[in-house]
Design a protein around this motif. Structure first.
Motif, PDB file in Angstrom:
ATOM      1  N   ARG A 142      54.607  25.157  59.706  1.00 30.03           N
ATOM      2  CA  ARG A 142      53.299  25.360  59.389  1.00 30.03           C
ATOM      3  C   ARG A 142      52.262  24.235  60.269  1.00 30.03           C
ATOM      4  NH1 ARG A 142      54.748  26.003  53.798  1.00 30.03           N
ATOM      5  NH2 ARG A 142      54.278  24.093  53.275  1.00 30.03           N
ATOM      6  N   THR A 143      52.754  23.250  60.594  1.00 33.01           N
ATOM      7  CA  THR A 143      51.991  22.418  61.218  1.00 33.01           C
ATOM      8  C   THR A 143      52.108  22.238  62.871  1.00 33.01           C
ATOM      9  OG1 THR A 143      53.463  20.363  61.047  1.00 33.01           O
ATOM     10  CG2 THR A 143      51.920  20.610  59.160  1.00 33.01           C
ATOM     11  N   ALA A 144      53.051  23.183  63.145  1.00 29.00           N
ATOM     12  CA  ALA A 144      53.629  22.982  64.552  1.00 29.00           C
ATOM     13  C   ALA A 144      52.492  23.677  65.406  1.00 29.00           C
ATOM     14  CB  ALA A 144      54.590  23.893  64.732  1.00 29.00           C
ATOM     15  N   ASP A 145      52.425  23.247  66.650  1.00 32.20           N
ATOM     16  CA  ASP A 145      51.438  23.903  67.749  1.00 32.20           C
ATOM     17  C   ASP A 145      52.271  24.994  68.155  1.00 32.20           C
ATOM     18  OD1 ASP A 145      49.643  21.465  68.510  1.00 32.20           O
ATOM     19  OD2 ASP A 145      51.761  20.566  68.560  1.00 32.20           O
ATOM     20  N   LEU A 146      53.267  25.155  68.007  1.00 31.45           N
ATOM     21  CA  LEU A 146      53.966  26.558  68.461  1.00 31.45           C
ATOM     22  C   LEU A 146      55.182  26.825  67.388  1.00 31.45           C
ATOM     23  CD1 LEU A 146      53.996  28.996  70.272  1.00 31.45           C
ATOM     24  CD2 LEU A 146      55.503  27.806  71.799  1.00 31.45           C
ATOM     25  N   HIS A 147      54.917  27.778  66.671  1.00 27.59           N
ATOM     26  CA  HIS A 147      56.177  28.215  65.814  1.00 27.59           C
ATOM     27  C   HIS A 147      56.967  29.362  66.257  1.00 27.59           C
ATOM     28  CE1 HIS A 147      57.885  30.200  61.746  1.00 27.59           C
ATOM     29  NE2 HIS A 147      58.715  29.537  62.250  1.00 27.59           N
ATOM     30  N   LEU A 148      58.137  29.392  66.522  1.00 26.59           N
ATOM     31  CA  LEU A 148      59.200  30.580  67.102  1.00 26.59           C
ATOM     32  C   LEU A 148      59.891  30.955  66.080  1.00 26.59           C
ATOM     33  CD1 LEU A 148      59.839  28.947  70.840  1.00 26.59           C
ATOM     34  CD2 LEU A 148      58.094  30.383  70.110  1.00 26.59           C
ATOM     35  N   PRO A 149      59.542  32.069  65.320  1.00 22.05           N
ATOM     36  CA  PRO A 149      60.359  32.632  63.997  1.00 22.05           C
ATOM     37  C   PRO A 149      61.341  33.476  64.548  1.00 22.05           C
ATOM     38  CG  PRO A 149      58.132  33.861  64.164  1.00 22.05           C
ATOM     39  CD  PRO A 149      58.334  32.792  65.277  1.00 22.05           C
TER      40      PRO A 149
END
Length: 485
Positions: free
Chosen positions: A98-105
């Motif tokens: 949630r705090t990432a600059d870029l989340h790759l799900p």
């Protein structure tokens, strides 16, 4: 502790002499260790975690560090304060995601496709360290060929991640001056866990960001002493110092340290789950477990329960009556971490001291005492007369000497004076090795870091009309019950 692990391994080979001896890292970190050995020839994080705070890009893959490794999260926040971009690869929207600059799900089971697609973009846009690849690495052409068709459209279709996000991750990683990649069970607990690990390492090697300040790669350990526990002979294929139990030279050295004939050392045995399968087949009749709860830890607990019920004799050494221990013929009350003295090795490879805070209650005894007493009663008295944890550690030091996990130059006094010492530390005047590979001399036969080709393949089970839903697990803290139970 490291001493526990060493004594378990030694007693198994000198007193009990079964072929089958393994440790809980088998369903945890062994895939990471195998990948590290294939790529580097050594199984350890490349850097101390303080290097993280100056990395421009941090990629963490398959790990919920905010809830399960807060001491590591501390370093990540320092890097964020210094302007680092944080990339999180995880199917779940964890607190750190949630705090990432870029989340790759990423779609579960498609991790290697994602890393292969990023490598494809690094090659396409020439975001490579050609000097490192040419001078200090091997196998790049084969690794590149394996991902030559992994374009963004293909990657989006396979991984479920928008191609714009994959491209952004590749660009951030490729253009950074410094970077750090960390991964944990989320990419390792797979039927192709080693392949996922190697695909990650390929990204680090392609950009040459290893063995330099603020650049590195690390496996995040899964439990207390997950690092040291896999170094000193507590695995089915291993002898102390990360030696190979099938290597004649390694066998002779350890046999000399232990004062036994090399031919009396057992050969490679079955791994943890293979032991359960062998019990089912009637090939193993007796079992000793030490703080191991396979009814919870291993897949298919019905299969595991049936195996436990088939045993002729089962001893559980544990500090509480676990689900597994309830099936035991004898339960020996053992010790908690806080009730034992010794050393552990952090995820960074730093050997540190732990001290007994309290003694085991009632008739409980420490793991080390129990293991040694059983060995003595089996006729191996002369091999198990350690006066204390330091005596065990001093023999461990000698047994590890010359191995890839070399602790010989580490002493209790040195640990005290330096607040821990990083292995390898091959001599008493050696300061330890907080950052590996600065000399560019890798522990592989040719002295180079090895790329490994990782062509993507589907996971063992994929969705279909009958089973359309993917269920995935993840680690999080266990909260105590609120109110009456």
């Amino acid at each position: 502790t490291n001493g526990n692990s060493y004594v378990v391994g030694k007693s198994g080979r000198v007193a009990h002499k079964p072929r089958s001896l393994d440790y809980i890292g088998r369903p945890c970190m062994v895939s990471a260790g195998a990948g590290n050995k294939k790529a580097f020839g050594l199984d350890r994080a490349s850097n101390n975690f303080s290097d993280l705070k100056h990395a421009e890009v941090i990629m963490i893959c398959g790990t919920n560090v905010s809830e399960t490794f807060p001491t590591l999260t501390h370093w990540i926040w320092q890097a964020r304060d210094n302007g680092a971009n944080l990339i999180v690869v995880d199917p779940r929207l964890t607190p750190i995601a949630r705090t990432a600059d870029l989340h790759l799900p990423v779609r579960p089971g498609r991790d290697s496709a994602l890393y292969g697609a990023i490598l494809h973009q690094l090659i396409k846009h020439h975001w490579l360290d050609h000097d490192f690849i040419a001078s200090h690495a091997a196998g790049f052409d084969e690794a590149a060929a394996a991902v030559k068709d992994y374009d963004l459209d293909w990657a989006e279709n396979v991984t479920g991640i928008p191609k714009e996000k994959i491209m952004r991750a590749a660009e951030w990683w490729g253009k950074a001056a410094t970077s750090f990649l960390l991964h944990a069970r989320g990419i390792e607990h797979h039927t192709k866990g080693v392949e996922n690990v190697l695909a990650c390492i390929n990204l680090v090697l392609a950009t040459g960001r290893i063995g330099k300040p603020y650049c590195g790669y690390a496996t995040i350990t899964g439990q207390g002493n997950g690092q040291g526990g896999r170094e000193h002979g507590h695995k089915c294929d291993q002898l102390p110092g990360n030696r190979d139990i099938e290597n004649p030279e390694h066998r002779r050295y350890i046999a000399d340290v232990w004062g036994i004939d090399e031919k009396d050392l057992p050969r490679k045995g079955l791994s943890a789950y293979e032991i359960i399968e062998a019990i089912h087949r009637g090939e193993i009749k007796g079992l000793i477990t030490i703080c191991f709860n396979p009814l919870v830890s291993l897949p298919n607990n019905t299969f595991v329960r049936e195996a436990l019920e088939k045993l002729e004799y089962f001893v559980a050494i544990d500090f509480f009556l676990s689900e597994t221990a309830r099936h035991a013929d004898v339960v020996l009350a053992s010790s908690l971490h806080e009730e034992e003295d010794g050393t552990v090795t952090t995820a960074e490879g730093r050997v540190v001291r732990i001290r007994r805070a309290v003694t085991p209650p009632g008739n409980a005894r420490t793991d080390t005492e129990i293991i040694q007493e059983i060995a003595r009663r089996l006729g191996a008295e002369k091999h198990f007369s350690f006066a204390n944890s330091e005596a065990i550690f001093d023999e461990l030091r000698v047994a590890s000497k010359g191995g890839t996990a070399d602790y010989y130059g580490i002493t209790y006094d040195k640990i005290e004076k330096n607040m821990g010492v990083f292995w390898p530390c091959p001599s008493l005047d050696h300061p330890g090795t907080p950052r590996l590979w600065e000399d560019r001399k890798f522990k592989t036969p040719d002295g180079k870091a090895h790329f490994n080709p990782v062509p993507h393949r589907d996971p063992m089970e994929i969705t279909d009309a009958d089973y359309p839903v993917i269920l995935t697990t993840g680690r999080r803290p266990r909260n105590p019950p609120i109110g009456p139970s």
